[in-house]
Design a protein around this motif. Sequence first.
Motif, short mmCIF file in Angstrom:
data_model
loop_
_atom_site.label_atom_id
_atom_site.label_comp_id
_atom_site.label_asym_id
_atom_site.label_seq_id
_atom_site.Cartn_x
_atom_site.Cartn_y
_atom_site.Cartn_z
N ARG A 130 0.65 -1.15 0.04
CA ARG A 130 -0.10 0.04 0.15
C ARG A 130 1.00 1.27 -0.13
O ARG A 130 0.54 2.33 -0.68
N ALA A 131 2.02 1.39 0.86
CA ALA A 131 2.55 2.58 0.87
C ALA A 131 3.57 2.85 -0.07
O ALA A 131 3.91 3.85 -0.50
N GLY A 132 3.52 1.76 -1.23
CA GLY A 132 4.51 2.05 -2.23
C GLY A 132 3.60 2.48 -3.46
O GLY A 132 4.27 2.89 -4.64
N CYS A 133 2.13 2.63 -3.54
CA CYS A 133 1.70 2.65 -4.54
C CYS A 133 1.66 4.00 -5.40
O CYS A 133 1.60 4.46 -6.41
N PRO A 134 2.02 5.07 -4.38
CA PRO A 134 2.07 6.62 -4.71
C PRO A 134 3.34 6.47 -5.82
O PRO A 134 3.46 7.69 -6.66
N LEU A 135 4.38 5.74 -5.46
CA LEU A 135 5.27 5.77 -6.26
C LEU A 135 5.30 5.39 -7.91
O LEU A 135 6.24 5.70 -8.77
N PHE A 136 4.14 4.89 -8.06
CA PHE A 136 3.76 4.39 -9.41
C PHE A 136 2.55 5.00 -9.78
O PHE A 136 2.01 4.73 -11.06
N GLY A 137 1.92 5.73 -9.04
CA GLY A 137 0.72 6.70 -9.62
C GLY A 137 -0.48 5.70 -9.81
O GLY A 137 -1.46 5.84 -10.69
N PHE A 138 -0.35 4.23 -9.00
CA PHE A 138 -1.56 3.37 -9.15
C PHE A 138 -2.91 3.87 -8.49
O PHE A 138 -2.58 4.46 -7.42
N ILE A 139 -4.03 3.50 -9.11
CA ILE A 139 -5.21 4.01 -8.58
C ILE A 139 -5.56 3.02 -7.41
O ILE A 139 -5.28 1.88 -7.35
N GLN A 140 -5.64 3.80 -6.19
CA GLN A 140 -6.06 3.40 -4.92
C GLN A 140 -7.53 3.32 -4.73
O GLN A 140 -8.19 4.40 -4.75
N TYR A 141 -8.11 2.38 -4.12
CA TYR A 141 -9.54 2.19 -3.79
C TYR A 141 -9.80 2.10 -2.20
O TYR A 141 -8.81 1.46 -1.63
N GLY A 142 -10.87 2.70 -1.74
CA GLY A 142 -11.10 2.47 -0.42
C GLY A 142 -12.65 2.79 -0.23
O GLY A 142 -13.35 2.82 -1.06
N VAL A 143 -13.20 2.51 0.85
CA VAL A 143 -14.47 2.69 1.40
C VAL A 143 -14.83 3.77 2.50
O VAL A 143 -13.74 3.73 3.30
N HIS A 144 -15.72 4.43 2.51
CA HIS A 144 -16.06 5.48 3.72
C HIS A 144 -17.36 5.35 4.10
O HIS A 144 -18.49 5.09 3.26
N VAL A 145 -17.55 5.54 5.20
CA VAL A 145 -18.97 5.13 5.80
C VAL A 145 -19.46 6.56 6.46
O VAL A 145 -18.94 6.77 7.58
N ASN A 146 -20.67 7.07 6.25
CA ASN A 146 -21.15 8.13 6.86
C ASN A 146 -22.04 7.54 8.02
O ASN A 146 -23.29 7.05 7.48
N GLY A 147 -21.87 7.78 9.20
CA GLY A 147 -22.64 7.11 10.15
C GLY A 147 -23.40 8.26 10.89
O GLY A 147 -22.72 9.14 11.60
N TYR A 148 -24.62 8.31 10.80
CA TYR A 148 -25.44 9.56 11.28
C TYR A 148 -26.67 9.12 11.99
O TYR A 148 -27.03 8.13 11.89
N THR A 149 -27.15 9.99 12.52
CA THR A 149 -28.32 9.57 13.61
C THR A 149 -29.35 10.84 13.51
O THR A 149 -28.79 12.13 13.24
N TYR A 150 -30.39 10.84 14.22
CA TYR A 150 -31.29 12.11 14.45
C TYR A 150 -31.61 12.18 15.87
O TYR A 150 -32.14 11.10 16.38
N LYS A 151 -31.08 13.23 16.33
CA LYS A 151 -31.51 13.52 17.89
C LYS A 151 -32.28 14.71 18.07
O LYS A 151 -31.97 15.83 17.60
N ASP A 152 -33.39 14.70 18.57
CA ASP A 152 -34.32 15.85 18.81
C ASP A 152 -34.80 16.60 17.50
O ASP A 152 -34.73 17.76 17.20
N GLY A 153 -34.97 15.59 16.39
CA GLY A 153 -35.35 16.21 15.05
C GLY A 153 -33.94 16.64 14.19
O GLY A 153 -34.15 17.20 13.25
N GLU A 154 -32.75 16.69 14.83
CA GLU A 154 -31.67 17.17 14.11
C GLU A 154 -30.72 16.09 13.68
O GLU A 154 -30.21 15.31 14.32
N LEU A 155 -30.12 16.19 12.29
CA LEU A 155 -29.38 15.11 11.92
C LEU A 155 -27.86 15.65 12.60
O LEU A 155 -27.24 16.57 12.39
N LYS A 156 -27.21 14.63 12.93
CA LYS A 156 -25.78 14.65 13.48
C LYS A 156 -25.20 13.42 12.83
O LYS A 156 -25.65 12.24 12.49
N MET A 157 -23.84 13.61 12.76
CA MET A 157 -22.90 12.71 12.24
C MET A 157 -21.75 12.25 13.31
O MET A 157 -21.18 13.06 13.89
N TRP A 158 -21.72 10.83 13.27
CA TRP A 158 -20.48 10.37 14.09
C TRP A 158 -19.13 10.51 13.27
O TRP A 158 -19.24 10.13 12.16
N VAL A 159 -18.13 11.09 13.78
CA VAL A 159 -16.75 11.27 13.22
C VAL A 159 -15.75 10.56 14.21
O VAL A 159 -15.80 10.76 15.44
#
Length: 311
Positions: A130-159
């Motif tokens: 993984r650490a060597g991929c930028p030396l060759f400009g290889f495309i890197q893939y990842g996943v990201h999750v927006n964990g969110y909820t509603y409290k008192d009618g307001e949307l909030k997000m866990w980070v």
Amino acid sequence: MRTDKKWSDAVLKLVSELNNFDYADPSGNRAHTGCVPFYIDGNRVGVIPAQVMKELPNYPDVFKICTEQSGQCVYLSEQLSTEVKKSDVFERVLMDLRKQEKFVTLKGWRNEKYSIFYKLGEPPICHVERAGCPLFGFIQYGVHVNGYTYKDGELKMWVGRRSKTKQTFPNMLDNMCAGGLTSGLGITECTIKECQEEGSVDDETLKKLKPIGSISYCYIDDRGIEPETQYLYDLELSPDFVPRNADGEMQSFHLYSLEELQDLIIAEEFKPNCALTIIDFLIRHGYITPDNEPNYCYIIQRMHISLQPSP
């Protein structure tokens, strides 16, 4: 939600900095000076930065440097005819460069392989530290999750706050769960793994994982050239859910309102692609609109640049 110029300028700055390198044309501006396209099996799969080009003549059995009508280019040796041979030779070269302490990215060695593709969905060409991929400009893939909820009618997000010992972007804010797409894992499989390890998300809650698209961008920095595609998921959580880290990669979690998230993005507290993931969320959920964001179209375009070859 903030809609002031300071917020708009911060978003514009973010998308511009994450797109300071034109992956489609690695000869267009000063950021590209000395960068050379890299071919494996006749297909362009990366771009090699100028500082890496200086090292390639030390590996004549691996890299063939050519000058063609369009300019200089690099080919992986045709003698490396199998996935295993290609993977082994990249490991050898990167281990050698690491021992010589040539590049800052290799100081963050992960012992984690990324699969290298010409087209995602086809069999991988090889697997590279993984650490060597930028030396060759290889495309890197990842996943990201927006964990969110509603409290008192307001949307909030866990980070999450990243560990102080992370190899990259230590101590910065992150999405609730995120990670690189490790060799051998499917995209949703990887997402579930990251949710379990980083947030201790239970199986019942994981049933609510919703794939909602991707973002793509490309930048050059002191580690090399980094074209990236991140697969994004939304995960609505119950108001009483509290993430707990299980793998040591997060030091703490915080629940923020949307305006607090905006303030943190303006203050550049977030790992940049995590801030971009939140901006995508705000656009999709109708908080950033064409009426309150003057750069609306430009921002969306710069979050979805073309990295994949045509079908």
